[in-house]
Structure formats: structure tokens, C-alpha cells
Design an enzyme around this catalytic site. Structure first.
Site, PDB file in Angstrom:
ATOM      1  N   ASP A  38       0.863  -1.184   0.000  1.00 48.54           N
ATOM      2  CA  ASP A  38       0.000   0.000   0.000  1.00 48.54           C
ATOM      3  C   ASP A  38       0.899   1.235   0.000  1.00 48.54           C
ATOM      4  OD1 ASP A  38      -3.236   0.339   0.797  1.00 48.54           O
ATOM      5  OD2 ASP A  38      -2.014   2.131   1.098  1.00 48.54           O
ATOM      6  N   VAL A  62       1.982   2.495  -6.517  1.00 47.61           N
ATOM      7  CA  VAL A  62       1.934   1.670  -7.736  1.00 47.61           C
ATOM      8  C   VAL A  62       2.241   2.466  -9.011  1.00 47.61           C
ATOM      9  CG1 VAL A  62       0.377  -0.113  -6.839  1.00 47.61           C
ATOM     10  CG2 VAL A  62      -0.589   1.912  -7.985  1.00 47.61           C
ATOM     11  N   ASN A  88      -5.153  -4.274  -7.124  1.00 51.18           N
ATOM     12  CA  ASN A  88      -6.387  -3.749  -6.529  1.00 51.18           C
ATOM     13  C   ASN A  88      -6.323  -2.249  -6.224  1.00 51.18           C
ATOM     14  OD1 ASN A  88      -8.832  -3.950  -4.555  1.00 51.18           O
ATOM     15  ND2 ASN A  88      -7.139  -3.244  -3.268  1.00 51.18           N
ATOM     16  N   SER A 142     -14.097  -2.098 -12.752  1.00 56.40           N
ATOM     17  CA  SER A 142     -15.315  -1.663 -12.056  1.00 56.40           C
ATOM     18  C   SER A 142     -16.498  -1.832 -12.997  1.00 56.40           C
ATOM     19  CB  SER A 142     -15.197  -0.187 -11.674  1.00 56.40           C
ATOM     20  OG  SER A 142     -16.456   0.345 -11.300  1.00 56.40           O
ATOM     21  N   TYR A 156     -11.819   8.397 -13.664  1.00 59.24           N
ATOM     22  CA  TYR A 156     -11.961   7.073 -13.039  1.00 59.24           C
ATOM     23  C   TYR A 156     -12.586   6.090 -14.031  1.00 59.24           C
ATOM     24  CZ  TYR A 156     -13.389   3.532  -9.586  1.00 59.24           C
ATOM     25  OH  TYR A 156     -13.560   2.358  -8.892  1.00 59.24           O
ATOM     26  N   LYS A 160     -10.842   2.718 -15.660  1.00 60.45           N
ATOM     27  CA  LYS A 160     -11.327   1.354 -15.478  1.00 60.45           C
ATOM     28  C   LYS A 160     -11.608   0.686 -16.839  1.00 60.45           C
ATOM     29  CE  LYS A 160     -10.992   1.281 -11.017  1.00 60.45           C
ATOM     30  NZ  LYS A 160      -9.926   0.473 -10.391  1.00 60.45           N
ATOM     31  N   VAL A 189     -19.549  -1.069  -3.693  1.00 57.99           N
ATOM     32  CA  VAL A 189     -19.228  -1.851  -2.499  1.00 57.99           C
ATOM     33  C   VAL A 189     -19.050  -0.900  -1.321  1.00 57.99           C
ATOM     34  CG1 VAL A 189     -17.576  -3.452  -1.491  1.00 57.99           C
ATOM     35  CG2 VAL A 189     -17.993  -3.520  -3.941  1.00 57.99           C
ATOM     36  N   THR A 191     -17.175   0.463   0.993  1.00 63.91           N
ATOM     37  CA  THR A 191     -15.800   0.681   1.437  1.00 63.91           C
ATOM     38  C   THR A 191     -15.601   2.179   1.660  1.00 63.91           C
ATOM     39  OG1 THR A 191     -14.992   0.997  -0.804  1.00 63.91           O
ATOM     40  CG2 THR A 191     -14.895  -1.252   0.055  1.00 63.91           C
TER      41      THR A 191
HETATM   42  N1  LIG Z   1     -15.641   0.592  -3.499  1.00 66.82           N
HETATM   43  C1  LIG Z   1     -16.323   0.358  -4.595  1.00 66.82           C
HETATM   44  O1  LIG Z   1     -17.528   0.485  -4.641  1.00 66.82           O
HETATM   45  C2  LIG Z   1     -15.612  -0.097  -5.840  1.00 66.82           C
HETATM   46  C3  LIG Z   1     -16.370  -0.479  -6.930  1.00 66.82           C
HETATM   47  C4  LIG Z   1     -15.724  -0.933  -8.074  1.00 66.82           C
HETATM   48  C5  LIG Z   1     -14.344  -0.988  -8.100  1.00 66.82           C
HETATM   49  N2  LIG Z   1     -13.631  -0.592  -7.018  1.00 66.82           N
HETATM   50  C6  LIG Z   1     -12.175  -0.695  -7.102  1.00 66.82           C
HETATM   51  O2  LIG Z   1     -11.723  -1.639  -6.151  1.00 66.82           O
HETATM   52  C7  LIG Z   1     -10.395  -1.301  -5.728  1.00 66.82           C
HETATM   53  C8  LIG Z   1     -10.338  -1.205  -4.217  1.00 66.82           C
HETATM   54  O3  LIG Z   1     -11.247  -0.220  -3.812  1.00 66.82           O
HETATM   55  P1  LIG Z   1     -11.625   0.053  -2.272  1.00 66.82           P
HETATM   56  O4  LIG Z   1     -13.004   0.564  -2.290  1.00 66.82           O
HETATM   57  O5  LIG Z   1     -11.272  -1.108  -1.442  1.00 66.82           O
HETATM   58  O6  LIG Z   1     -10.643   1.275  -1.986  1.00 66.82           O
HETATM   59  P2  LIG Z   1     -10.088   1.899  -0.610  1.00 66.82           P
HETATM   60  O7  LIG Z   1      -9.937   3.353  -0.841  1.00 66.82           O
HETATM   61  O8  LIG Z   1     -10.882   1.422   0.553  1.00 66.82           O
HETATM   62  O9  LIG Z   1      -8.644   1.235  -0.527  1.00 66.82           O
HETATM   63  C9  LIG Z   1      -7.708   1.493  -1.520  1.00 66.82           C
HETATM   64  C10 LIG Z   1      -6.314   1.318  -0.952  1.00 66.82           C
HETATM   65  O10 LIG Z   1      -5.388   1.636  -2.008  1.00 66.82           O
HETATM   66  C11 LIG Z   1      -4.344   2.410  -1.466  1.00 66.82           C
HETATM   67  N3  LIG Z   1      -3.727   3.214  -2.515  1.00 66.82           N
HETATM   68  C12 LIG Z   1      -4.178   4.387  -3.042  1.00 66.82           C
HETATM   69  N4  LIG Z   1      -3.316   4.859  -3.944  1.00 66.82           N
HETATM   70  C13 LIG Z   1      -2.299   3.975  -4.011  1.00 66.82           C
HETATM   71  C14 LIG Z   1      -1.097   3.920  -4.748  1.00 66.82           C
HETATM   72  N5  LIG Z   1      -0.756   4.901  -5.583  1.00 66.82           N
HETATM   73  N6  LIG Z   1      -0.271   2.862  -4.567  1.00 66.82           N
HETATM   74  C15 LIG Z   1      -0.594   1.876  -3.672  1.00 66.82           C
HETATM   75  N7  LIG Z   1      -1.713   1.882  -2.939  1.00 66.82           N
HETATM   76  C16 LIG Z   1      -2.552   2.917  -3.093  1.00 66.82           C
HETATM   77  C17 LIG Z   1      -5.002   3.240  -0.388  1.00 66.82           C
HETATM   78  O11 LIG Z   1      -4.051   3.715   0.568  1.00 66.82           O
HETATM   79  C18 LIG Z   1      -6.021   2.270   0.200  1.00 66.82           C
HETATM   80  O12 LIG Z   1      -5.490   1.545   1.289  1.00 66.82           O
HETATM   81  C19 LIG Z   1     -10.058   0.013  -6.443  1.00 66.82           C
HETATM   82  O13 LIG Z   1      -9.330  -0.268  -7.599  1.00 66.82           O
HETATM   83  C20 LIG Z   1     -11.426   0.571  -6.789  1.00 66.82           C
HETATM   84  O14 LIG Z   1     -11.364   1.441  -7.891  1.00 66.82           O
HETATM   85  C21 LIG Z   1     -14.233  -0.148  -5.885  1.00 66.82           C
END
Ligand SMILES: NC(=O)c1ccc[n+]([C@@H]2O[C@H](COP(=O)([O-])OP(=O)(O)OC[C@H]3O[C@@H](n4cnc5c(N)ncnc54)[C@H](O)[C@@H]3O)[C@@H](O)[C@H]2O)c1
Length: 257
Positions: A38, A62, A88, A142, A156, A160, A189, A191
């Protein structure tokens, strides 16, 4: 009892929170050795403290090529190789909105993390899978890669879409060398990422909820269960898929009520 990921080494990015953290806990519980990566190293460390199996934390952005390369090198050195890339990490900042309002800077920041980040993780991770004779890549896209919304987050959504098409191409390129690549497409989701977007706006939530067949958000565990399947050998013939786990949103024209 045998774990579903016994003997597998998995690198999970964005493992400091949300679905990435959940995945680290579930994957180690299923016997995997996990690198929890992370941008926030402290959060990654916290994740490791929640894991039941073998795991270690790495602080990495990343979007930083040297950091990504080193993340995989350190994991391979520690665990003897890599079998699963769970790409992720992703961001969805508030200043990414309509194309009319989004600055080039805001556009670029999202592309750097969400698109270039996945590119770099594949570029430097796949060679490790090839060395093992194969493996599984899970690129997190997504449902917005498949459906448009008037409440736009233009960068965004574009990022995706790029993750989805990149995943298809890699799936074809490496299939005969044992590497499967799938794009996991979660619906909304519960989160921090999504709760921040809806933050304190019940009307915005209700507008969206009307389009969800199930009427509810997914849970991180429901998405991670799908990732667990894609990471394991149970999905050995699943390749190049837009793997939707969305409660039926992409199937819906009108909702049941
Ligand atoms: N939450 C949703 O509804 C949803 C829906 C579809 C897709 N997604 C995708 O799922 C994945 C996870 O989402 P989430 O909701 O768990 O997110 P989140 O924000 O809860 O967690 C994301 C994590 O990524 C880390 N992060 C951010 N930038 C970073 C970087 N440059 N390098 C390394 N780590 C980094 C953050 O510190 C955090 O811990 C993402 O790719 C998001 O786009 C989420």
C-alpha cells in the site's frame, strides 16, 4: 483442512484498506503467502497484523516504476516466487467529476494510479509468474467500465475501461504460457472509497440505490470471494473475462420495484 490457496504467493496492492485488506486476511486464511502493499506503509502493516498466515507489508506507490519492480523482487526473494497478482489499488478523488469540470491535473493523477499502476504491476509482475510456469492476474476494474453514468467521474471511468481492455489483451498474449488475466468488475461496495463519495448525501445515495436490483451495496467480502476464486486453480479456465460481481446492476434495465 487444505486451504484454497495453499502454496500460492500473492501480491495484493492497495492492501491497506477496503477490499485489499479483506483480501489479505482471506487469502492468508486460505493458505497463501501474501505481500500486502500500500502507498501507506502503516496501513499495510496493520493489515499484516490482522492476517492469520504468512504475510509482510511493503509501502509502495503503484505509479512508481522502481517501487513496483522492487515490490515483486522483495516478494520473490522472500517467498521463492510469485503466483498471483491482485492489482487492486485504485483511487477515486473528489475533484474527478464531469469532463466539463475536471482539470488535467486531476485527470492525470487518477490515470497515474489506476491505469499506469496496473500497467506497471503487469509489466513487472507477469515475468515472475512466467518464471513459475504460470499464474493468475486479477486486475480490478469496475462496473463503470461497462455502464455509463450521468454523475460522471470521467477519469476514473476511463481508467477502469483501460484496465478492462488491457486485461483482455494480456489474457490473450500470455494464455499459452499459463498466465490467466481477468478484470474483476465490482459493483458498488461498502468501502471507505465509496462512502467518501456518498459522504453525508442521502439523496445521492437514494438516486443510485434505485438502480441496484438487490437494493444494497456489496460487501468487501463478496468481492474478495470472487477474487479468491480467480486466484485459485478452481478458475483454471477463466481467462480474459470481465468478471462482474455487481448484484445484477449490469443486467438491469428496470429494477424489480
Ligand atoms: N468501493 C467500490 O464500490 C468499488 C467499486 C468498483 C471498483 N472498485 C475498485 O476496487 C479497488 C479497491 O477499492 P476500495 O473501495 O477497497 O478502496 P479503498 O480506498 O478502501 O482502498 C484502496 C487502498 O489503495 C491504497 N492506494 C491508493 N493509492 C495507491 C497507490 N498509488 N499505490 C498503492 N496503494 C494505493 C489506499 O491507501 C487504500 O489503502 C479500487 O481499484 C477501486 O477502484 C471499488
Amino acid at each position: 483442512m487444505a486451504g484454497r490457496l495453499d502454496g500460492k504467493v500473492c501480491v495484493i496492492t492497495g492492501a491497506g484498506g477496503g477490499m485489499g485488506r479483506e483480501a489479505a486476511v482471506v487469502f492468508t486464511g486460505e493458505g497463501a503467502k501474501v505481500c500486502a502493499a500500500d502507498v501507506d506503509a502503516k496501513l499495510a502493516e496493520e493489515t499484516v497484523s490482522l492476517c492469520s498466515g504468512e504475510a509482510f507489508a511493503i509501502g509502495v506507490d503503484v505509479a512508481d516504476e522502481a517501487g513496483v519492480r522492487s515490490m515483486y523482487a522483495q516478494t520473490a526473494e522472500r517467498f521463492g516466487g510469485i503466483d498471483v497478482l491482485y492489482n487492486n489499488a485504485g483511487i477515486s478523488p473528489a475533484d474527478d467529476q464531469s469532463v466539463l469540470d475536471t482539470s488535467v491535473g486531476a485527470w492525470q493523477r487518477v490515470q497515474d494510479v489506476n491505469t499506469k499502476g496496473v500497467f506497471l504491476c503487469c509489466k513487472h509482475g507477469i515475468p515472475h509468474l512466467l518464471e513459475r510456469g504460470g499464474g493468475s492476474v486479477i486486475n480490478v476494474a469496475s462496473f463503470v467500465a461497462l455502464l455509463g453514468a450521468a454523475t460522471s467521474q470521467i477519469s476514473y471511468t476511463a481508467s477502469k475501461g483501460a484496465v478492462l481492455s488491457m486485461s483482455r489483451e494480456l489474457a490473450v498474449q500470455f494464455a499459452r504460457r499459463g498466465v490467466r488475466v481477468n478484470a474483476l468488475c465490482p459493483g458498488p461496495v461498502e468501502t471507505p472509497l465509496l462512502l467518501a463519495i456518498y459522504g453525508g448525501d442521502p439523496e445521492a445515495f437514494a438516486r443510485r440505490q434505485a438502480h441496484w436490483p438487490t437494493g444494497r451495496l456489496g460487501t468487501p467480502r463478496e468481492i474478495v470471494n470472487a477474487a479468491l476464486f480467480l486466484a485459485s486453480d478452481e478458475s483454471s479456465f477463466v481467462n480474459g473475462a470481465a468478471f462482474t460481481v455487481d448484484g445484477g446492476i449490469t443486467a438491469a434495465y428496470v429494477t424489480p420495484e
